[in-house]
Scaffold this motif. Structure first.
Motif, mmCIF file in Angstrom:
data_model
loop_
_atom_site.group_PDB
_atom_site.id
_atom_site.type_symbol
_atom_site.label_atom_id
_atom_site.label_comp_id
_atom_site.label_asym_id
_atom_site.label_seq_id
_atom_site.Cartn_x
_atom_site.Cartn_y
_atom_site.Cartn_z
ATOM 1 N N GLU A 91 21.932 31.876 34.758
ATOM 2 C CA GLU A 91 22.755 32.341 35.890
ATOM 3 C C GLU A 91 24.209 31.922 35.709
ATOM 4 N N THR A 92 24.438 30.677 35.334
ATOM 5 C CA THR A 92 25.822 30.235 35.113
ATOM 6 C C THR A 92 26.445 30.970 33.927
ATOM 7 N N PHE A 93 25.638 31.274 32.916
ATOM 8 C CA PHE A 93 26.142 32.048 31.776
ATOM 9 C C PHE A 93 26.611 33.427 32.220
ATOM 10 N N MET A 94 25.839 34.085 33.058
ATOM 11 C CA MET A 94 26.219 35.413 33.538
ATOM 12 C C MET A 94 27.456 35.351 34.434
ATOM 13 N N ILE A 95 27.567 34.253 35.210
ATOM 14 C CA ILE A 95 28.772 34.090 36.038
ATOM 15 C C ILE A 95 30.006 33.974 35.153
ATOM 16 N N GLY A 96 29.902 33.145 34.102
ATOM 17 C CA GLY A 96 31.027 33.007 33.182
ATOM 18 C C GLY A 96 31.349 34.290 32.449
ATOM 19 N N LEU A 97 30.314 35.037 32.066
ATOM 20 C CA LEU A 97 30.528 36.306 31.378
ATOM 21 C C LEU A 97 31.223 37.317 32.284
ATOM 22 N N VAL B 116 37.022 39.915 35.816
ATOM 23 C CA VAL B 116 38.136 39.358 36.598
ATOM 24 C C VAL B 116 39.424 39.390 35.803
ATOM 25 N N THR B 117 39.353 39.017 34.522
ATOM 26 C CA THR B 117 40.561 38.997 33.690
ATOM 27 C C THR B 117 41.176 40.375 33.565
ATOM 28 N N TYR B 118 40.366 41.373 33.215
ATOM 29 C CA TYR B 118 40.899 42.719 33.057
ATOM 30 C C TYR B 118 41.250 43.352 34.394
ATOM 31 N N LEU B 119 40.568 42.954 35.461
ATOM 32 C CA LEU B 119 40.931 43.458 36.781
ATOM 33 C C LEU B 119 42.318 42.968 37.181
ATOM 34 N N LEU B 120 42.595 41.675 36.945
ATOM 35 C CA LEU B 120 43.929 41.143 37.231
ATOM 36 C C LEU B 120 44.987 41.812 36.358
ATOM 37 N N GLU B 121 44.640 42.092 35.120
ATOM 38 C CA GLU B 121 45.590 42.766 34.231
ATOM 39 C C GLU B 121 45.948 44.144 34.770
ATOM 40 N N TRP C 228 41.256 39.492 20.344
ATOM 41 C CA TRP C 228 40.938 38.089 20.049
ATOM 42 C C TRP C 228 41.301 37.190 21.226
ATOM 43 N N THR C 229 42.346 37.551 21.985
ATOM 44 C CA THR C 229 42.684 36.795 23.187
ATOM 45 C C THR C 229 41.590 36.939 24.238
ATOM 46 N N ALA C 230 41.071 38.158 24.392
ATOM 47 C CA ALA C 230 39.982 38.390 25.341
ATOM 48 C C ALA C 230 38.735 37.603 24.947
ATOM 49 N N LEU C 231 38.466 37.509 23.640
ATOM 50 C CA LEU C 231 37.305 36.740 23.188
ATOM 51 C C LEU C 231 37.467 35.244 23.481
ATOM 52 N N ILE C 232 38.685 34.742 23.308
ATOM 53 C CA ILE C 232 38.936 33.324 23.609
ATOM 54 C C ILE C 232 38.744 33.045 25.095
ATOM 55 N N ILE C 233 39.308 33.922 25.944
ATOM 56 C CA ILE C 233 39.154 33.758 27.396
ATOM 57 C C ILE C 233 37.687 33.830 27.786
ATOM 58 N N LEU C 234 36.975 34.788 27.194
ATOM 59 C CA LEU C 234 35.553 34.935 27.485
ATOM 60 C C LEU C 234 34.775 33.690 27.060
ATOM 61 N N GLY C 235 35.070 33.167 25.878
ATOM 62 C CA GLY C 235 34.380 31.977 25.394
ATOM 63 C C GLY C 235 34.635 30.761 26.262
ATOM 64 N N VAL C 236 35.907 30.560 26.664
ATOM 65 C CA VAL C 236 36.242 29.416 27.523
ATOM 66 C C VAL C 236 35.556 29.541 28.877
ATOM 67 N N SER C 237 35.538 30.757 29.434
ATOM 68 C CA SER C 237 34.903 30.971 30.731
ATOM 69 C C SER C 237 33.411 30.662 30.676
ATOM 70 N N ILE C 238 32.741 31.163 29.652
ATOM 71 C CA ILE C 238 31.298 30.913 29.513
ATOM 72 C C ILE C 238 31.024 29.437 29.283
#
Length: 219
Positions: A144-150, A156-161, A183-193
């Motif tokens: 569940e926490t993994f899906m929240i981070g994903l 959220v990131t692309y919505l704000l963009e 690659w920036t999106a992948l870094i943000i995704l990895g940190v969030s998860i």
């Protein structure tokens, strides 16, 4: 005067130069038309003051003893240095505030997940009574926490963009304010998860330690 090192002759030359009556230039102002040209000028002046021989365009070789030291001031470089210093300070401050917000967000996710565990104790008891292991319960909350981070990392990131580009970008004619590379999106995704999974470790362990008999009696 011998005490100050300024002779009458030097003083008269300074006075003449001040009123434009001296043929010897006191300084030369160079205005390059590009950064590439500016660096060519400053590199040449720096090399002029360094040790070693210099070969002029006419083939004449000048040693260090044959050259007078040239003192110069790169005003543009000074301004750029000041601007870079301010930018670095602002960047460091933003990184610190961002790090603090990430820590607070991680703690809040952990608290919310723990509250979710406390509200679903009976569900945990049912899973355990049907043969579910402690690891199964723990993996359930970790998923569940993994899906929240994903979800937060992507949507959220692309919505704000999109919102910033359609509001501020259109209003002030700035175009695309945010343009995330893959690659920036992948870094943000990895940190969030990673942060959400870390935040859910303690609540998931608490859920796995629940006694199934006690959990089934909980209303």
């Amino acid at each position: 005067s011998s005490s100050t090192g300024i002779t009458i002759k030097k003083l008269s030359m300074l006075s003449l130069r001040a009123v434009g009556g001296n043929d010897i230039a006191g300084q030369i102002d160079i205005y390059p038309h590009s950064f590439k040209t500016k660096y060519l000028v400053t590199d040449y002046l720096s090399k002029w003051n360094e040790e070693g021989d210099i070969t002029l365009s006419n083939g004449k070789v000048l040693s260090l003893a044959d050259r007078h030291e040239t003192k110069y001031t790169d005003n543009l470089e000074v301004i750029i240095g000041l601007i870079n210093g301010v930018i670095n300070i602002v960047t460091i401050a933003l990184i610190i505030f961002t790090a603090l917000s990430l820590v607070v967000s991680t703690v809040m996710i952990g608290i919310i997940t723990y509250v979710s565990v406390m509200e679903r104790i009976k569900e945990i008891g049912v899973i355990r009574s049907l043969g579910g292991r402690k690891n199964d319960v723990s993996h359930l909350f970790n998923a569940e926490t993994f899906m929240i981070g994903l979800a937060s990392g992507i949507f959220v990131t692309y919505l704000l963009e999109i919102i910033l580009d359609l509001t501020l970008g259109v209003k002030f004619e700035l175009g695309m304010i945010l343009d995330l590379q893959w690659w920036t999106a992948l870094i943000i995704l990895g940190v969030s998860i990673l942060l959400t999974v870390i935040a859910g470790l303690v609540p998931s362990r608490a859920a796995a330690r629940q006694d199934p008999v006690v959990a089934l009696r909980t209303e």
